[in-house]
Scaffold this motif. Structure first.
Motif, short mmCIF file in Angstrom:
data_model
loop_
_atom_site.label_atom_id
_atom_site.label_comp_id
_atom_site.label_asym_id
_atom_site.label_seq_id
_atom_site.Cartn_x
_atom_site.Cartn_y
_atom_site.Cartn_z
N CYS A 398 0.83 -1.21 0.00
CA CYS A 398 0.00 0.00 0.00
C CYS A 398 0.86 1.26 0.00
CB CYS A 398 -0.92 0.01 1.22
SG CYS A 398 -2.44 -0.88 0.97
N GLU A 399 0.47 2.21 -0.81
CA GLU A 399 1.24 3.45 -0.92
C GLU A 399 0.44 4.70 -0.55
OE1 GLU A 399 2.80 3.52 -4.86
OE2 GLU A 399 4.17 1.85 -4.53
N THR A 400 -0.88 4.62 -0.52
CA THR A 400 -1.71 5.80 -0.23
C THR A 400 -2.78 5.43 0.79
OG1 THR A 400 -3.35 5.35 -1.94
CG2 THR A 400 -1.40 6.62 -2.60
N VAL A 401 -3.33 6.45 1.44
CA VAL A 401 -4.40 6.19 2.39
C VAL A 401 -5.65 5.70 1.67
CG1 VAL A 401 -5.34 8.56 2.40
CG2 VAL A 401 -5.57 7.11 4.43
N GLN A 402 -5.88 6.14 0.43
CA GLN A 402 -7.01 5.64 -0.33
C GLN A 402 -6.91 4.14 -0.54
OE1 GLN A 402 -5.10 8.37 -1.10
NE2 GLN A 402 -6.10 9.61 -2.72
N GLU A 403 -5.71 3.68 -0.88
CA GLU A 403 -5.49 2.26 -1.09
C GLU A 403 -5.68 1.49 0.21
OE1 GLU A 403 -2.19 -0.67 -3.26
OE2 GLU A 403 -1.73 1.45 -2.90
N GLU A 404 -5.22 2.07 1.30
CA GLU A 404 -5.38 1.43 2.61
C GLU A 404 -6.86 1.30 2.99
OE1 GLU A 404 -3.88 2.00 7.25
OE2 GLU A 404 -3.21 3.38 5.70
N LEU A 405 -7.63 2.33 2.72
CA LEU A 405 -9.07 2.26 3.00
C LEU A 405 -9.73 1.14 2.21
CD1 LEU A 405 -10.03 6.06 3.04
CD2 LEU A 405 -9.74 4.55 5.02
N PHE A 406 -9.29 0.96 0.97
CA PHE A 406 -9.89 -0.09 0.16
C PHE A 406 -9.53 -1.47 0.68
CE2 PHE A 406 -10.55 -2.57 -3.83
CZ PHE A 406 -11.90 -2.29 -3.98
N VAL A 407 -8.32 -1.62 1.19
CA VAL A 407 -7.93 -2.88 1.83
C VAL A 407 -8.80 -3.13 3.06
CG1 VAL A 407 -6.07 -4.05 3.11
CG2 VAL A 407 -5.56 -2.87 0.95
N LEU A 408 -8.98 -2.11 3.89
CA LEU A 408 -9.84 -2.25 5.07
C LEU A 408 -11.26 -2.65 4.66
CD1 LEU A 408 -8.61 0.85 7.07
CD2 LEU A 408 -8.78 -1.46 8.03
N GLN A 409 -11.77 -2.00 3.64
CA GLN A 409 -13.13 -2.26 3.18
C GLN A 409 -13.28 -3.66 2.61
OE1 GLN A 409 -14.82 0.78 0.52
NE2 GLN A 409 -15.23 -0.85 -0.94
N THR A 410 -12.30 -4.11 1.87
CA THR A 410 -12.41 -5.37 1.14
C THR A 410 -12.03 -6.58 1.99
OG1 THR A 410 -11.84 -4.15 -0.87
CG2 THR A 410 -11.75 -6.55 -0.99
N LEU A 411 -11.06 -6.42 2.87
CA LEU A 411 -10.56 -7.55 3.66
C LEU A 411 -10.89 -7.45 5.14
CD1 LEU A 411 -6.99 -7.92 2.07
CD2 LEU A 411 -9.09 -9.14 1.45
N GLY A 412 -11.37 -6.30 5.58
CA GLY A 412 -11.56 -6.08 7.01
C GLY A 412 -12.90 -6.58 7.53
N ASP A 413 -12.96 -6.74 8.85
CA ASP A 413 -14.19 -7.06 9.57
C ASP A 413 -14.03 -6.52 10.99
OD1 ASP A 413 -12.50 -8.94 10.84
OD2 ASP A 413 -13.19 -10.57 9.54
N GLU A 414 -14.73 -7.08 11.96
CA GLU A 414 -14.63 -6.52 13.32
C GLU A 414 -13.22 -6.60 13.89
OE1 GLU A 414 -16.01 -10.83 13.90
OE2 GLU A 414 -16.42 -9.17 12.52
N ARG A 415 -12.39 -7.49 13.37
CA ARG A 415 -11.01 -7.57 13.86
C ARG A 415 -10.21 -6.32 13.51
NH1 ARG A 415 -9.66 -13.21 11.06
NH2 ARG A 415 -10.98 -12.15 9.51
N ALA A 416 -10.62 -5.62 12.48
CA ALA A 416 -9.92 -4.39 12.08
C ALA A 416 -10.34 -3.19 12.92
CB ALA A 416 -10.18 -4.10 10.60
N ILE A 417 -11.36 -3.35 13.75
CA ILE A 417 -11.79 -2.27 14.65
C ILE A 417 -11.00 -2.43 15.94
CG2 ILE A 417 -13.74 -1.12 15.73
CD1 ILE A 417 -13.94 -1.27 12.67
#
Length: 428
Positions: A398-417
């Motif tokens: 990941c190189e940008t915060v936009q890309e990081e948000l997409f990773v969170l959105q696509t791969l994340g769940d309650e564990r990312a909170i």
């Protein structure tokens, strides 16, 4: 007074595209100062805040993202235990699973137990504000308000108004519904952070007399919200128009009873006619996207791109228990896929704006929640983009915060909170 330290991320306005860096506040080594009432006093570089307040306690989250808590604009408190019930479309699902379960909410002990579980699950998933349906039983929404007040949580809720086309134990006559609603409004509306929503479930379960009751409640309590369902399912629309044969379309029923305004939330809004879209635009009502339930029940695809182009207001929600997850991250992921099926790529800035400031604006509450700024409430979540081995491995690229948000959105769940704060108080 307390300080939270981390990477501060908060929208200032709606992003125009994925490259719109001016649409959000981003402080790499930031700090948020808030007082004992949970009101934000300063947002700045951490070192700047710390120099002025060296003796204050600091909750340090290192390089994790600190952002506004998620806002869920449509869900059903009495449906927690029927989430993931197999195999039907909307109307059969309601009769087979939902109505029998909602009948249990006449019992106060059951309501109190379920209210704690329900809000625990929302908070666990980073949802700090909720718009919720109760059951027809006043004790259901009273118990939910009481539990929210304990947490100082922002909750908009209402007892469901239904007087036909459902089992007798989830029906209440129109006159009694009016009395019940007024009692709840007197006891709970604008108490703490609780607000009341007039809640006719949908036209199918509402006689004309009940619609008149809904109209009276709205006219007599102008600061209350309205929440209902609209055009979720084709069979629903057909049944609705058979029950109201003198109306040209579904929305015109709500319009006739003066239920449409900027404080009206229309869940689903999938199968809309041109004139219905024009009326929603005219009245400033809000269409609420429910992606996981729309996919789970096979209801249809929300036309985000078209509605946005028209200027129609929108919000996003989990819609549990027809929705299949309490996680706003999972919800955003499914919303992305719904739009992909319609040849539109929903960018992650738009997604996270939707779940925070966008939803706050839809509720008219952006001077309280949805944005990290002085004077707003410290409803905050901490996002851990390395919360699973796969996410951690992916984050190396990941190189940008936009890309990081997409990773969170696509791969994340309650564990990312990683952590959740409601009015500055840690909930996770």
């Amino acid at each position: 007074m307390n300080i939270i330290r981390g990477r501060i991320f908060s929208f200032l306005r709606r992003p125009e595209n994925i490259s719109d860096l001016d649409s959000f506040l981003y402080i790499e080594e930031g700090g948020i100062l808030y007082d004992e009432n949970g009101v934000i006093k300063e947002v700045d570089e951490y070192n700047s805040i710390n120099r002025k307040h060296k003796t204050l306690p600091v909750k340090d989250f290192g390089s994790m993202i600190v952002c506004p808590g998620f806002i869920d604009t449509h869900n059903h408190f009495p449906q927690t235990q029927v989430i993931a019930s197999y195999g039907t479309k909307l109307l059969e699902w309601l009769n087979k699973y939902t109505f029998p379960n909602e009948s249990l909410f006449k019992n106060e002990d059951h309501c109190k137990k379920e209210a704690k579980i329900f809000l625990d699950l929302l908070n666990l998933n980073g949802i700090t504000s909720s718009v919720s349906f109760g059951s027809v039983h006043p004790v259901s929404v009273q118990s939910l308000f009481a539990e929210a007040k304990k947490r100082n949580m922002n909750l908009i809720a209402g007892n469901v108004l239904m007087d036909r086309n459902a089992p007798a134990d989830v029906l209440i006559p129109a006159k009694r519904s009016y009395e019940n609603s007024n009692e709840i409004i007197r006891n709970w509306h604008d108490v703490g952070r609780c607000k009341y929503a007039v809640t006719p479930r949908f036209a199918i379960t509402s006689t004309p007399e009940l619609m008149e009751v809904s109209q009276s409640l709205v006219e007599e309590n102008e600061s209350c919200y309205v929440q209902t369902h609209l055009s979720e399912n084709l069979d629903e629309i057909k049944t609705t128009l058979s029950l109201f044969p003198d109306y040209k379309n579904y929305l015109s029923i709500y319009d006739n009873y003066k239920l449409l305004s900027e404080k009206t939330l229309l869940a689903h809004s999938i199968h809309l006619e041109k004139s219905e879209k024009e009326k929603i635009l005219e009245t400033h009502a809000v269409t609420v996207h429910c992606p996981t339930s729309n996919l789970f029940l096979g209801s249809g695809l929300y036309k985000f791109k078209e509605l946005r182009k028209m200027g129609i207001r929108s919000a996003i929600s989990t819609d549990v228990g027809g929705g299949t997850s309490f996680s706003m991250l999972r919800t955003l992921d499914e919303a992305y896929k719904v739009q992909q099926l319609q040849d539109f790529s929903l960018n992650p800035l738009e997604s996270f704006y939707w779940a925070t400031l966008g939803n706050a604006k839809a509720l008219g509450l952006d001077n309280e929640v949805g944005i990290i700024k002085p004077g707003n409430i410290a409803d905050l979540i901490v996002l851990n983009s390395n919360s699973t081995p796969l996410m951690s491995h992916r984050m190396e690229k990941c190189e940008t915060v936009q890309e990081e948000l997409f990773v969170l959105q696509t791969l994340g769940d309650e564990r990312a909170i990683e952590s959740v704060f409601i009015a500055g108080k840690n909930q996770k």
